[in-house]
Design an enzyme around this catalytic site. Sequence first.
Site, PDB file in Angstrom:
ATOM      1  N   ASP A  70       3.029  16.694  41.126  1.00 30.19           N
ATOM      2  CA  ASP A  70       4.382  17.149  40.792  1.00 30.19           C
ATOM      3  C   ASP A  70       5.326  16.758  41.925  1.00 30.19           C
ATOM      4  O   ASP A  70       4.952  15.960  42.786  1.00 30.19           O
ATOM      5  CB  ASP A  70       4.404  18.661  40.456  1.00 30.19           C
ATOM      6  CG  ASP A  70       4.177  19.561  41.678  1.00 30.19           C
ATOM      7  OD1 ASP A  70       4.279  19.085  42.836  1.00 30.19           O
ATOM      8  OD2 ASP A  70       3.883  20.763  41.477  1.00 30.19           O
ATOM      9  N   SER A  93       0.729  25.318  50.262  1.00 32.20           N
ATOM     10  CA  SER A  93       0.277  24.941  48.916  1.00 32.20           C
ATOM     11  C   SER A  93      -0.769  23.826  48.913  1.00 32.20           C
ATOM     12  O   SER A  93      -1.456  23.644  47.918  1.00 32.20           O
ATOM     13  CB  SER A  93       1.464  24.505  48.063  1.00 32.20           C
ATOM     14  OG  SER A  93       2.135  23.422  48.675  1.00 32.20           O
ATOM     15  N   HIS A 146       3.547  17.836  45.317  1.00 33.96           N
ATOM     16  CA  HIS A 146       2.088  17.963  45.488  1.00 33.96           C
ATOM     17  C   HIS A 146       1.348  16.760  44.925  1.00 33.96           C
ATOM     18  O   HIS A 146       1.911  15.982  44.162  1.00 33.96           O
ATOM     19  CB  HIS A 146       1.609  19.255  44.823  1.00 33.96           C
ATOM     20  CG  HIS A 146       2.345  20.463  45.330  1.00 33.96           C
ATOM     21  ND1 HIS A 146       3.444  20.983  44.679  1.00 33.96           N
ATOM     22  CD2 HIS A 146       2.167  21.206  46.448  1.00 33.96           C
ATOM     23  CE1 HIS A 146       3.919  22.024  45.367  1.00 33.96           C
ATOM     24  NE2 HIS A 146       3.169  22.180  46.451  1.00 33.96           N
TER      25      HIS A 146
END
Length: 377
Positions: free
Chosen positions: A338, A47, A341
């Site tokens: 978040d 990610s 991340h």
Amino acid sequence: MARLISSLSCILILTILLFPTICLSKTQNPESQAAEASAALFIFGDSFFDSGNNNYINTTTLDQANFWPYGETYFKFPTGRFSDGRLISDFIAQYAKLPMIPPFLQPGVHQFYYGVNFASAGAGALVETFQGAVIDLKTQLKYYNKVVIWLRHKLGNFEAKMRLSRAVYLFSIGSNDYMSPFLTNSTILDSYSESEYVGMVIGNLTTVIKKIYSRGGRKFGFLNLPPLGCFPGLRVLKPDKNGSCLEKVSMLAKLHNRALSKLLVKLENQLLGFKYSYYDFNSNLKQRMNRPAKYGFKEGKTACCGTGQFRGVFSCGGRRIVKEFQLCENPSEYVFWDSFHLTEKLYKQLADEMWSGSPYSDVVRPYSLKNLFFPRV
Ligand SMILES: *[C@@H]1O[C@H](CO)[C@@H](O)[C@H](O)[C@H]1NC(C)=O
Ligand SMILES: *[C@@H]1O[C@H](CO)[C@@H](O)[C@H](O)[C@H]1NC(C)=O
Ligand SMILES: *[C@@H]1O[C@H](CO)[C@@H](O)[C@H](O)[C@H]1NC(C)=O
Ligand SMILES: *[C@@H]1O[C@H](CO)[C@@H](O)[C@H](O)[C@H]1NC(C)=O
């Protein structure tokens, strides 16, 4: 200037090898000619780099970010990136004078001269990591092989190999291999010692690097693993909830980083022409978490988006298991976007260091990404 050098080298090759087809083939396809200006960028991993591949697989919203408020600051719409804006790989493409590198699975992406992005949120080097919900590294390599065949078809074997050897291969992989056993009911860590498990992750990564090398790849860029146990999403897993880091995960990341660093030195000695750039993500993120103000942030530990302590409950956007979430006013004041991340502002700071290094320390070694893209002749 580049054109002049390229035609000069053509003449040189012509006179030395008496092999005019090499020069002629360069003028045949205007699209491929345009792409010759810069080395291509192939992106692998998780990610930290996924620019939207997971939008196109049937997975859970745990591994997707194609809903508001993801993308709210730069793109103004959710692209699938796990951030408020751009990722490290987006900045690197820009600095390398490349267009935005599209996700491989995006429909309508049929042109790979500039490279392509294979990264998938949640992916690890091990197939067991979030199996079924992500595109694991082995599958990413399979997709890369398709691109190699495409390039050979378009450019011929010789030109394709030249392009593949000038290209840079950027990796962010491993974080999910070490986090997933703590985030799921997986018992995989019970079956191996810590060093055996790290050995498996590094072993699978090594296989992929060597496969890319055998296709012609020579220039590799790596992020090491961040202090995973201090991510908001892992801090909240501590039973005592006193806010300290989950040291067990950070320790695995540290062991991995030591092994990765050793591996790259070994490969450099083993594989002729292998060049790499190793960026110390771990210590650079730690510095920003511990002294946010020094780097222009207000908050180093709590995320901008999520709920609960440190906003460590992974609910940003309200489409996952927990629906409730809070969103900060200004993401650029935060290190964490978040629970797992980082914000675009943080990513840009790291990308800048990966690109050109730091005048104060060797945060990226032995080559910066700039040195890999634009070698001094
Ligand atoms: C995705 O799910 C749909 C419906 O469940 C199914 O028809 C489709 O084949 C799946 N696609 C992939 C790539 O798994
Ligand atoms: C783990 O297993 C327990 C009991 O079987 C279940 O209640 C829980 O939802 C599971 N957690 C995850 C993350 O799968
Ligand atoms: C790759 O990972 C698998 C588990 O997914 C493991 O069995 C295998 O030994 C690993 N390969 C290497 C070369 O370490
Ligand atoms: C939190 O608890 C751990 C033990 O579980 C302890 O080592 C640590 O010092 C505590 N941290 C704080 C900030 O109280």
